[in-house]
Design an enzyme around this catalytic site. Structure first.
Site, short mmCIF file in Angstrom:
data_model
loop_
_atom_site.label_atom_id
_atom_site.label_comp_id
_atom_site.label_asym_id
_atom_site.label_seq_id
_atom_site.Cartn_x
_atom_site.Cartn_y
_atom_site.Cartn_z
N ASP A 1 0.88 -1.16 0.00
CA ASP A 1 0.00 0.00 0.00
C ASP A 1 0.92 1.22 0.00
O ASP A 1 1.54 1.53 1.01
CB ASP A 1 -0.88 -0.05 1.25
N LYS B 1 2.71 11.25 -3.35
CA LYS B 1 1.68 10.59 -4.15
C LYS B 1 0.79 11.59 -4.89
O LYS B 1 0.26 11.29 -5.95
CB LYS B 1 0.83 9.72 -3.23
N GLU C 1 -7.22 0.47 -4.60
CA GLU C 1 -7.26 0.37 -3.15
C GLU C 1 -8.61 -0.16 -2.63
O GLU C 1 -8.62 -1.06 -1.78
CB GLU C 1 -6.92 1.73 -2.52
N ASP D 1 -12.81 5.68 2.42
CA ASP D 1 -11.38 5.73 2.73
C ASP D 1 -10.97 7.15 3.15
O ASP D 1 -10.84 8.03 2.31
CB ASP D 1 -10.59 5.28 1.50
MG MG Z 1 -4.55 4.84 2.17
#
Ligand code: MG
Ligand code: ADP
Length: 622
Positions: free
Chosen positions: A21, A83, A183, A205
């Site tokens: 991840d 990211k 994800e 999330d």
């Molecule tokens: Mg995350």
């Protein structure tokens, strides 16, 4: 826990694959061990590696915890939130720039990069550093096994450039990337939701800096993203900021404006706020303690959960607005959701949990650690990809059919939609015209019957086919779709071995919404498409028959009985005029008529054609 029972066999021969991840604020790795996914906890630590890189004046960069600790002392040389810039240009990150203590510029190719200590680093390179650290710690936790194979997760909304940047980062980190998965899909996998026959899952999330809501459908264990929404500027950091603001407000009497804006103070306050926030998820009150050695600031304040909840409510409200938007995009009601999965460290907050439960009218899954589920799911996927077992396999599928254009503008589908990947399909094709020495292939994607209504992916030409009568060449076309969704199309002429091939990424630049539209169009136009397709095929058949007959007219006239010849001539005459006809039934009648009328001729020719074909082949092979 649900996922424990899902893995029926643990084959110790199965090679390992790491699920990673790669998060905005934290990254972590997991593997399958003894039939279940486990987080790799190096050196007794929590396993999560802060996605932070510090560049010291001398020596190699530090990544993870050590780097985050430096954020306080040396903020301008400490990089975080990489990211956000993956696969992006400077314009995309304008809003972030002023909030960042480090410098973001742009390469000559318009790619965002970070300038530090006179050097420039692309987000790919920086992410590679994080991946290497996560991988290295993971291998250490495994007792030194060098597990190079990896599955890396990305947000469902990542576009192709962002996914490609992630692939590049994996390559730079020396990893063998098995697959990139979404994800929310990974989180659903960790909860074993792929074992459901069907259903709708909402994956909520709330991470460090971003909020994502994804609505997935499950059909026969296969996940499809129905809708995504979110806020790229809403996450745990904003909850921390509430407490930082509190400190700044209350410290305003003691400290001047400049001291309150000092980077060291801000970083220190941020870290203290985060600690306090985590405490408040477990305890009804916690202490906010800011201590800045460099400026001698010492400050304490007890914060109650009730206070904190009141401040955070508007942030949670914003996430629920995104949920409403995603549901609207998926044309679903909150009641239609069968399972709610919580992902991201910020969903440990009791208020977040209760608000989400209230909104969807059902208790969300919280059995697994929300900041670990994504890595756990990636490990399960990796295990399956290296040949591990699970009673129902999860496989990615192609969202749309893939094929090539055939004569007459129709599509010949080789890989039907929903085929599991990786897969390979080979089909035989032949030439339409005599002495055709090349074939142009047009690779298509879509559910419509005519090439013009499908998405054009690529064109390529196979050359070097020896001159042969129409229909004699044997060309094998192979479609191979690998686990990353890269399609390789290879055409090979059997007699000469001449080949041509091309590689394309069929999902490049294709959004889920577009896939939806393409599917819906195919339903809407089903009847009309069917007719058009039928017409195209009939015209091609008629054309092939016409060609074949006309080539042998001399033989026909000389050898057929007068009655058969007359019938053939009439049928030919009618067929010649049919090329432009758009009437299916009429074209079909003409084709049938010509077929009937040419049967006597076909019988006559059969022997000689077969012989000449044999002769051609022998000559070729000499
Ligand atoms: Mg995350
Ligand atoms: P990412 O955004 O990289 O996916 P995570 O999912 O790990 O990150 O989420 C990190 C966020 O979760 C941070 O803002 C962190 O402060 C927050 N967090 C972690 N634990 C808790 C907790 N117990 N209570 C509230 N927030 C938490």
């Amino acid at each position: 826990m649900a996922y424990l029972e899902l893995n029926v066999l643990n084959n110790s021969q199965t090679p390992m694959a790491m699920g990673i991840d790669l998060g905005t604020t934290f990254s972590l790795a997991a593997v399958m061990r003894d039939g279940r996914p486990v987080i790799l906890h190096p050196e007794g630590g929590s396993g999560s590696v802060p996605s932070v890189i510090h560049f010291p004046e001398h020596g190699p960069p530090a990544v993870g915890r050590a780097a985050r600790d430096q954020a306080l002392a040396d903020p301008t040389h400490t990089v975080f939130s990489v990211k956000r810039y993956m696969g992006r240009g400077l314009a995309d990150c304008e809003a972030d720039r002023e909030r960042l203590p480090y410098r973001v510029t742009e390469t000559e190719h318009g790619v965002a990069q970070v300038d530090i200590r006179g050097k420039s680093y692309t987000p790919q390179e920086l992410s590679a550093l994080i991946l290497m650290r996560v991988h290295d710690l993971g291998c250490r936790a495994l007792g030194g096994d060098d597990v190079r194979r990896a599955v890396i997760t990305v947000p469902a909304y990542f576009d192709d450039a962002q996914r490609q940047a992630t692939r590049d980062a994996a390559r730079l980190a020396g990893l063998e990337l098995l697959r990139i998965i979404n994800e929310p899909t990974a989180a659903s996998l960790a909860y074993g939701l792929d074992q459901r026959e069907d259903g709708i899952v909402a994956v909520y999330d709330l991470g460090g800096g971003t909020f994502d809501i994804s609505i997935l459908s499950i059909e026969d264990g296969v996940f499809r993203v129905l809708a995504t929404a979110g806020d790229t500027r809403l996450g745990g950091d904003d909850f921390d900021a509430l407490l930082v603001d509190l400190a700044r407000r209350e410290l305003a009497a003691e400290l001047d404006e400049q001291a309150l804006r000092d980077p060291a103070f801000l970083q220190g306050a941020r870290l203290a706020a985060e600690r306090c926030k985590r405490e408040l998820s477990i305890h009804p009150q916690a202490e906010l303690h800011i201590s800045i050695p460099s400026s001698g600031v010492q400050w304490r304040r007890t914060v109650s959960r009730a206070e904190f909840d009141a401040w955070s409510a508007p942030l949670i409200e914003r996430t629920l607005h995104c949920c409403a938007k995603a549901l609207a995009d998926a044309k679903l009601d909150a009641k239609a959701i069968d399972e709610v999965v919580l992902v991201g460290g910020s969903t440990r907050s009791p208020l977040v949990r209760s608000e989400v439960a209230k909104y969807f009218g059902r208790l969300p899954h919280t059995e697994l650690n929300p900041d670990e589920v994504v890595a756990l799911g990636a490990a399960i996927q990796g295990h399956i990809l290296v040949g591990g077992t699970r009673d129902i396999l999860l496989l990615d599928v192609t969202p749309l059919s893939l094929g090539v254009e055939t004569m007459g503008g129709a599509i010949s589908v080789l890989v039907p939609r929903n085929s599991t990947v990786p897969c390979s399909v080979t089909e035989g094709f032949t030439t339409y015209a005599d002495n055709q020495t090349g074939i142009e292939f047009h690779v298509l994607q879509g559910e419509r019957e005519l090439a013009q209504d499908c998405r054009s992916l690529a064109r390529f030409t196979l050359k070097g086919i020896p001159p042969m009568p129409a229909g004699m060449a044997r060309v094998a076309v192979r479609f191979h779709l690998d686990a990353d969704g890269v399609l390789t199309v290879k055409a090979r002429e059997e007699s000469t071995g001449a080949t041509a091939e091309i590689e394309v990424q069929p999902t490049h630049g294709l959004t889920d919404a577009e896939v939806e539209t393409m599917l819906r169009d195919s339903y809407a136009h089903a009847q009309e498409d069917f007719d058009k397709r039928r017409l195209a095929d009939l015209r091609t058949e008629l054309g092939v028959m016409l060609q074949a007959t006309e080539k042998n007219l001399a033989v026909a006239r000389a050898e057929l009985d007068p009655e058969s010849w007359a019938e053939l001539e009439t049928a030919l005459e009618a067929a010649r005029g049919a090329a432009e006809s758009s009437d299916v039934l009429a074209t079909q009648a003409l084709r049938d008529g010509l077929e009937r009328a040419s049967t006597p001729l076909a019988a006559l020719l059969m022997d000689s054609v077969a012989k000449s074909a044999l002769r051609d082949r022998t000559l070729d092979e000499v």
